[in-house]
Design a protein around this motif. Structure first.
Motif, PDB file in Angstrom:
ATOM      1  N   LYS A  69     -35.459  22.447  -8.200  1.00  0.00           N
ATOM      2  CA  LYS A  69     -34.139  22.081  -7.672  1.00  0.00           C
ATOM      3  C   LYS A  69     -33.096  22.061  -8.783  1.00  0.00           C
ATOM      4  O   LYS A  69     -31.991  22.569  -8.606  1.00  0.00           O
ATOM      5  CB  LYS A  69     -34.197  20.718  -6.976  1.00  0.00           C
ATOM      6  CG  LYS A  69     -34.880  20.767  -5.637  1.00  0.00           C
ATOM      7  CD  LYS A  69     -34.947  19.411  -4.993  1.00  0.00           C
ATOM      8  CE  LYS A  69     -35.642  19.533  -3.652  1.00  0.00           C
ATOM      9  NZ  LYS A  69     -35.731  18.258  -2.963  1.00  0.00           N
ATOM     10  N   LEU A  70     -33.462  21.455  -9.917  1.00  0.00           N
ATOM     11  CA  LEU A  70     -32.509  21.403 -11.033  1.00  0.00           C
ATOM     12  C   LEU A  70     -32.227  22.801 -11.571  1.00  0.00           C
ATOM     13  O   LEU A  70     -31.105  23.109 -11.950  1.00  0.00           O
ATOM     14  CB  LEU A  70     -33.035  20.491 -12.141  1.00  0.00           C
ATOM     15  CG  LEU A  70     -32.948  18.992 -11.840  1.00  0.00           C
ATOM     16  CD1 LEU A  70     -33.701  18.186 -12.885  1.00  0.00           C
ATOM     17  CD2 LEU A  70     -31.505  18.540 -11.752  1.00  0.00           C
ATOM     18  N   GLY A  71     -33.241  23.648 -11.586  1.00  0.00           N
ATOM     19  CA  GLY A  71     -33.062  25.011 -12.080  1.00  0.00           C
ATOM     20  C   GLY A  71     -32.177  25.858 -11.184  1.00  0.00           C
ATOM     21  O   GLY A  71     -31.498  26.778 -11.654  1.00  0.00           O
ATOM     22  N   ASN A  72     -32.174  25.553  -9.895  1.00  0.00           N
ATOM     23  CA  ASN A  72     -31.380  26.335  -8.938  1.00  0.00           C
ATOM     24  C   ASN A  72     -30.097  25.631  -8.518  1.00  0.00           C
ATOM     25  O   ASN A  72     -29.389  26.105  -7.634  1.00  0.00           O
ATOM     26  CB  ASN A  72     -32.210  26.636  -7.682  1.00  0.00           C
ATOM     27  CG  ASN A  72     -33.285  27.654  -7.946  1.00  0.00           C
ATOM     28  OD1 ASN A  72     -33.064  28.623  -8.654  1.00  0.00           O
ATOM     29  ND2 ASN A  72     -34.468  27.423  -7.402  1.00  0.00           N
ATOM     30  N   ALA A  73     -29.818  24.494  -9.127  1.00  0.00           N
ATOM     31  CA  ALA A  73     -28.661  23.703  -8.707  1.00  0.00           C
ATOM     32  C   ALA A  73     -27.354  24.280  -9.236  1.00  0.00           C
ATOM     33  O   ALA A  73     -27.274  24.742 -10.374  1.00  0.00           O
ATOM     34  CB  ALA A  73     -28.811  22.269  -9.207  1.00  0.00           C
ATOM     35  N   GLN A  74     -26.359  24.271  -8.391  1.00  0.00           N
ATOM     36  CA  GLN A  74     -24.994  24.563  -8.796  1.00  0.00           C
ATOM     37  C   GLN A  74     -24.308  23.197  -8.821  1.00  0.00           C
ATOM     38  O   GLN A  74     -23.951  22.648  -7.778  1.00  0.00           O
ATOM     39  CB  GLN A  74     -24.311  25.490  -7.798  1.00  0.00           C
ATOM     40  CG  GLN A  74     -22.868  25.766  -8.143  1.00  0.00           C
ATOM     41  CD  GLN A  74     -22.172  26.588  -7.076  1.00  0.00           C
ATOM     42  OE1 GLN A  74     -22.759  26.949  -6.060  1.00  0.00           O
ATOM     43  NE2 GLN A  74     -20.914  26.869  -7.297  1.00  0.00           N
ATOM     44  N   ILE A  75     -24.188  22.635 -10.026  1.00  0.00           N
ATOM     45  CA  ILE A  75     -23.694  21.264 -10.168  1.00  0.00           C
ATOM     46  C   ILE A  75     -22.169  21.258 -10.081  1.00  0.00           C
ATOM     47  O   ILE A  75     -21.497  21.996 -10.799  1.00  0.00           O
ATOM     48  CB  ILE A  75     -24.187  20.648 -11.487  1.00  0.00           C
ATOM     49  CG1 ILE A  75     -25.719  20.616 -11.481  1.00  0.00           C
ATOM     50  CG2 ILE A  75     -23.614  19.246 -11.674  1.00  0.00           C
ATOM     51  CD1 ILE A  75     -26.349  20.226 -12.789  1.00  0.00           C
ATOM     52  N   ILE A  76     -21.669  20.430  -9.170  1.00  0.00           N
ATOM     53  CA  ILE A  76     -20.234  20.350  -8.917  1.00  0.00           C
ATOM     54  C   ILE A  76     -19.767  18.918  -9.197  1.00  0.00           C
ATOM     55  O   ILE A  76     -20.317  17.971  -8.651  1.00  0.00           O
ATOM     56  CB  ILE A  76     -19.920  20.752  -7.461  1.00  0.00           C
ATOM     57  CG1 ILE A  76     -20.322  22.220  -7.249  1.00  0.00           C
ATOM     58  CG2 ILE A  76     -18.454  20.517  -7.132  1.00  0.00           C
ATOM     59  CD1 ILE A  76     -20.282  22.678  -5.812  1.00  0.00           C
TER      60      ILE A  76
END
Length: 159
Positions: A69-76
């Protein structure tokens, strides 16, 4: 998991905290439990060993899931958004139920972060889907399990 998925800065931090706990507390604890159960001898009828191995499988699976999840996250970061008053992912929206006059405040967040009790709704929920792209002053209709509800958007903030 394929493709990026949105998550707020706060949601990503919660996942990082969980990952750290799994790796530094849970994993060593279950390894110690397995070693303890092994010391009791015959593993074929050792319920403690079986339970510890099952727990280890769960922990390793969750570590993999959280890392993915962290690897594929687009953090906004909602505070850095400049959407000119438009409802977007991460926005905090104040709504008034047109029929009852009751006001509610929701932040639109990722699926893993949603918690209706703390006012966080998933961007894939019917309410969020109806709100995204709208502006303060707009009215929206939302199909809910209890029927169609109409809301007026009172305010949109990026906090």
């Amino acid at each position: 998991m394929s493709g990026k998925f949105p998550i707020t800065l706060h949601g990503a931090e919660l996942l990082r905290i969980e990952l750290h706990r799994l790796k530094t507390v849970e994993r060593p604890s279950v390894i110690a439990a397995i070693a303890e159960a092994r010391s009791h001898g015959d593993l074929s009828e050792n319920a403690e060993y079986d339970a510890a191995k099952e727990r280890q499988g769960f922990i390793e699976g969750r570590i993999g899931e959280v890392e993915g999840k962290l690897g594929n996250a687009q953090i906004i970061d909602p505070a850095s958004l400049d959407a000119d008053g438009r409802v977007v992912f991460g926005a905090t929206v104040e709504l008034e139920d047109v029929n009852s006059g009751q006001t509610v405040i929701y932040q639109i967040v990722g699926d893993d972060e949603s918690d209706i009790k703390s006012g966080k709704i998933s961007f894939s929920s019917p309410v969020a889907r109806a709100l995204i792209g709208k502006f303060s002053g707009d009215a929206v209709e939302v199909q809910t399990p209890g029927g169609v509800r109409e809301y007026e958007i009172l305010d949109v903030k990026y906090i």
